[in-house]
Design a protein around this motif. Sequence first.
Motif, PDB file in Angstrom:
ATOM      1  N   UNK A  19       0.818  -1.218   0.000  1.00 31.35           N
ATOM      2  CA  UNK A  19       0.000   0.000   0.000  1.00 31.35           C
ATOM      3  C   UNK A  19       0.845   1.258   0.000  1.00 31.35           C
ATOM      4  N   UNK A  20       1.934   1.254   0.766  1.00 33.99           N
ATOM      5  CA  UNK A  20       2.764   2.453   0.872  1.00 33.99           C
ATOM      6  C   UNK A  20       3.382   2.831  -0.477  1.00 33.99           C
ATOM      7  N   UNK A  21       3.880   1.842  -1.219  1.00 33.00           N
ATOM      8  CA  UNK A  21       4.460   2.119  -2.535  1.00 33.00           C
ATOM      9  C   UNK A  21       3.414   2.658  -3.496  1.00 33.00           C
ATOM     10  N   UNK A  22       2.227   2.080  -3.438  1.00 32.25           N
ATOM     11  CA  UNK A  22       1.139   2.520  -4.308  1.00 32.25           C
ATOM     12  C   UNK A  22       0.773   3.980  -4.010  1.00 32.25           C
ATOM     13  N   UNK A  23       0.609   4.297  -2.732  1.00 30.54           N
ATOM     14  CA  UNK A  23       0.224   5.657  -2.345  1.00 30.54           C
ATOM     15  C   UNK A  23       1.329   6.654  -2.701  1.00 30.54           C
ATOM     16  N   UNK A  24       2.573   6.257  -2.559  1.00 35.35           N
ATOM     17  CA  UNK A  24       3.690   7.138  -2.935  1.00 35.35           C
ATOM     18  C   UNK A  24       3.639   7.467  -4.413  1.00 35.35           C
ATOM     19  N   UNK A  25       3.330   6.472  -5.251  1.00 35.62           N
ATOM     20  CA  UNK A  25       3.218   6.722  -6.684  1.00 35.62           C
ATOM     21  C   UNK A  25       2.042   7.640  -7.004  1.00 35.62           C
ATOM     22  N   UNK A  26       0.932   7.454  -6.285  1.00 40.10           N
ATOM     23  CA  UNK A  26      -0.206   8.361  -6.478  1.00 40.10           C
ATOM     24  C   UNK A  26       0.181   9.780  -6.081  1.00 40.10           C
ATOM     25  N   UNK A  27       0.883   9.903  -4.956  1.00 39.41           N
ATOM     26  CA  UNK A  27       1.341  11.231  -4.502  1.00 39.41           C
ATOM     27  C   UNK A  27       2.187  11.905  -5.592  1.00 39.41           C
ATOM     28  N   UNK A  28       2.987  11.108  -6.295  1.00 44.44           N
ATOM     29  CA  UNK A  28       3.844  11.639  -7.359  1.00 44.44           C
ATOM     30  C   UNK A  28       3.144  11.679  -8.717  1.00 44.44           C
ATOM     31  N   UNK A  29       1.849  11.392  -8.717  1.00 42.08           N
ATOM     32  CA  UNK A  29       1.002  11.443  -9.918  1.00 42.08           C
ATOM     33  C   UNK A  29       1.475  10.484 -11.007  1.00 42.08           C
ATOM     34  N   UNK A  30       1.964   9.323 -10.582  1.00 44.66           N
ATOM     35  CA  UNK A  30       2.380   8.270 -11.512  1.00 44.66           C
ATOM     36  C   UNK A  30       1.196   7.355 -11.775  1.00 44.66           C
ATOM     37  N   UNK A  31       0.884   7.139 -13.036  1.00 41.24           N
ATOM     38  CA  UNK A  31      -0.217   6.256 -13.400  1.00 41.24           C
ATOM     39  C   UNK A  31       0.309   4.884 -13.793  1.00 41.24           C
ATOM     40  N   UNK A  32      -0.466   3.851 -13.462  1.00 37.77           N
ATOM     41  CA  UNK A  32      -0.123   2.499 -13.881  1.00 37.77           C
ATOM     42  C   UNK A  32      -0.681   2.148 -15.249  1.00 37.77           C
ATOM     43  N   UNK A  33      -1.448   3.039 -15.845  1.00 37.56           N
ATOM     44  CA  UNK A  33      -2.044   2.782 -17.151  1.00 37.56           C
ATOM     45  C   UNK A  33      -0.988   2.819 -18.255  1.00 37.56           C
ATOM     46  N   UNK A  34      -1.020   1.821 -19.117  1.00 35.97           N
ATOM     47  CA  UNK A  34      -0.107   1.755 -20.257  1.00 35.97           C
ATOM     48  C   UNK A  34      -0.860   1.262 -21.489  1.00 35.97           C
ATOM     49  N   UNK A  35      -0.345   1.622 -22.657  1.00 38.90           N
ATOM     50  CA  UNK A  35      -0.944   1.156 -23.906  1.00 38.90           C
ATOM     51  C   UNK A  35      -0.574  -0.311 -24.117  1.00 38.90           C
ATOM     52  N   UNK A  36      -1.574  -1.158 -24.248  1.00 43.76           N
ATOM     53  CA  UNK A  36      -1.373  -2.593 -24.406  1.00 43.76           C
ATOM     54  C   UNK A  36      -1.742  -3.000 -25.829  1.00 43.76           C
ATOM     55  N   UNK A  37      -0.838  -3.736 -26.454  1.00 40.73           N
ATOM     56  CA  UNK A  37      -1.114  -4.276 -27.795  1.00 40.73           C
ATOM     57  C   UNK A  37      -1.172  -5.793 -27.692  1.00 40.73           C
ATOM     58  N   UNK A  38      -2.376  -6.323 -27.683  1.00 38.93           N
ATOM     59  CA  UNK A  38      -2.593  -7.754 -27.522  1.00 38.93           C
ATOM     60  C   UNK A  38      -3.778  -8.163 -28.383  1.00 38.93           C
ATOM     61  N   UNK A  39      -3.483  -8.665 -29.572  1.00 39.74           N
ATOM     62  CA  UNK A  39      -4.548  -9.010 -30.512  1.00 39.74           C
ATOM     63  C   UNK A  39      -5.437 -10.136 -30.021  1.00 39.74           C
ATOM     64  N   UNK A  40      -4.927 -10.946 -29.088  1.00 41.83           N
ATOM     65  CA  UNK A  40      -5.746 -12.022 -28.540  1.00 41.83           C
ATOM     66  C   UNK A  40      -6.843 -11.477 -27.632  1.00 41.83           C
ATOM     67  N   UNK A  41      -6.562 -10.332 -27.012  1.00 42.11           N
ATOM     68  CA  UNK A  41      -7.544  -9.724 -26.115  1.00 42.11           C
ATOM     69  C   UNK A  41      -8.499  -8.810 -26.871  1.00 42.11           C
ATOM     70  N   UNK A 178      -9.933 -11.434 -21.745  1.00 40.28           N
ATOM     71  CA  UNK A 178     -10.585 -11.191 -23.037  1.00 40.28           C
ATOM     72  C   UNK A 178     -12.088 -11.034 -22.859  1.00 40.28           C
ATOM     73  N   UNK A 179     -12.689 -11.860 -22.006  1.00 40.10           N
ATOM     74  CA  UNK A 179     -14.128 -11.805 -21.768  1.00 40.10           C
ATOM     75  C   UNK A 179     -14.547 -10.437 -21.260  1.00 40.10           C
ATOM     76  N   UNK A 180     -13.822  -9.908 -20.255  1.00 45.99           N
ATOM     77  CA  UNK A 180     -14.182  -8.623 -19.652  1.00 45.99           C
ATOM     78  C   UNK A 180     -13.966  -7.481 -20.638  1.00 45.99           C
ATOM     79  N   UNK A 181     -12.839  -7.500 -21.345  1.00 48.21           N
ATOM     80  CA  UNK A 181     -12.559  -6.440 -22.312  1.00 48.21           C
ATOM     81  C   UNK A 181     -13.593  -6.426 -23.439  1.00 48.21           C
ATOM     82  N   UNK A 182     -13.930  -7.601 -23.938  1.00 44.00           N
ATOM     83  CA  UNK A 182     -14.895  -7.657 -25.043  1.00 44.00           C
ATOM     84  C   UNK A 182     -16.271  -7.196 -24.588  1.00 44.00           C
TER      85      UNK A 182
END
Length: 387
Positions: A19-41, A178-182
């Motif tokens: 939790x502490x590492x996660x909150x520190x990243x939020x404090x620094x405005x770091x997002x975990x979102x990334x562009x994913x290229x996965x044709x199977x999904x 894949x189920x959730x994304x679709x």
Amino acid sequence: MIKAYLSYNNIISSLGFNSESVVKNIHNEVSGLQLIKDNKALPEPFYSALIDSEALEKAFLKLQPKTDYTRLEKMMITSLNEVLQSSKIKLNDRVGLIVSTTKGNIDALDKNNPFPKERAYLSELGKNIQEFFKFENEAIVVSNACVSGILSVAIAKRYIQQNTYDHVFIISGDVVTEFILSGFNSFQALSQEPCKPYDKNRTGINIGEVAASILVTKSSENLAKEAVEILGESSCNDANHISGPSRTGEGLYRSIKLALDQANLTAQEIDYISAHGTATMFNDEMEAIAFNRMQLQKVPLNSLKGYFGHTLGASGLLETIVGMHSLYNNTLYVSKGFDTIGVTKPINVITKTTSRELKTFLKTASGFGGCNTAIILKKSNQTKNHV
């Protein structure tokens, strides 16, 4: 009335494995979102926040598993283990276990998945977590769309106040499949860029994955430094539509009102709102209407979806834990992705990380089928003077 506290907690996510590492990243405005290229999904690239598979495997193997576990089970077991170790609570018949998820091991139904299809049953997920740690009581599975994580906290509090349990451990999680994304793609709800809750230029949601765990306890001894007391909670269903929220915010409005009544607080006594904020037009608008109906439009508010995406059944517990740390740190964190108001009613979206004395916060969640949950939390006595 028996008091109930939220205490030791753990988050495993794209932003860290505690939790502490996660909150520190939020404090620094770091997002975990990334562009994913996965044709199977999905045929097109999509933004998501995924847990690093190698890091997860390394952490899980330290627990010396004696059989094979699914990705979600590895996430959940690894997260919950940290909370169990920190709490030092003996697992007897006065200790409960709640497993919170929306889809569970839904990937067991995929064509090339190595696990039997029966692994997709939510009861099997609960059984596997229970047996790994040798809980004496059967796992209670809570699966009520995207309010599941926060609803689990409310249920645990009720078990404690009914004297069914002295302590309840909650583990909440969902994986990106894949189920959730679709499914969300079929609604045309997925954004092809990082989501922007409450912003006029939002284009939809991102889906992420996380495992979050917490101890709910009646004991005021040996609490975590960021512990909070549960003052009030409520859940209401607006029965508006299978996937669309009430246009008047009725279910969320009633949930907040009843939670405030139970907490014996007024709207003016809430210091911060951790909102659902999916970055879809109907959800964001519904929340803004409900908050205005409750006279909460001036209370600082954020959505954490810009850091993790929508983590489905785990989102409510994940965001509750971050809210606890927000109170302990006396810090309001930026609602990432927000720039210009995109709802018809005024709300006070946090645009800058700010230090402020905080005592209470409101956590809300809404989900498919018209479900809505609100919970009000206050710093425990041992943390109230932290600056």
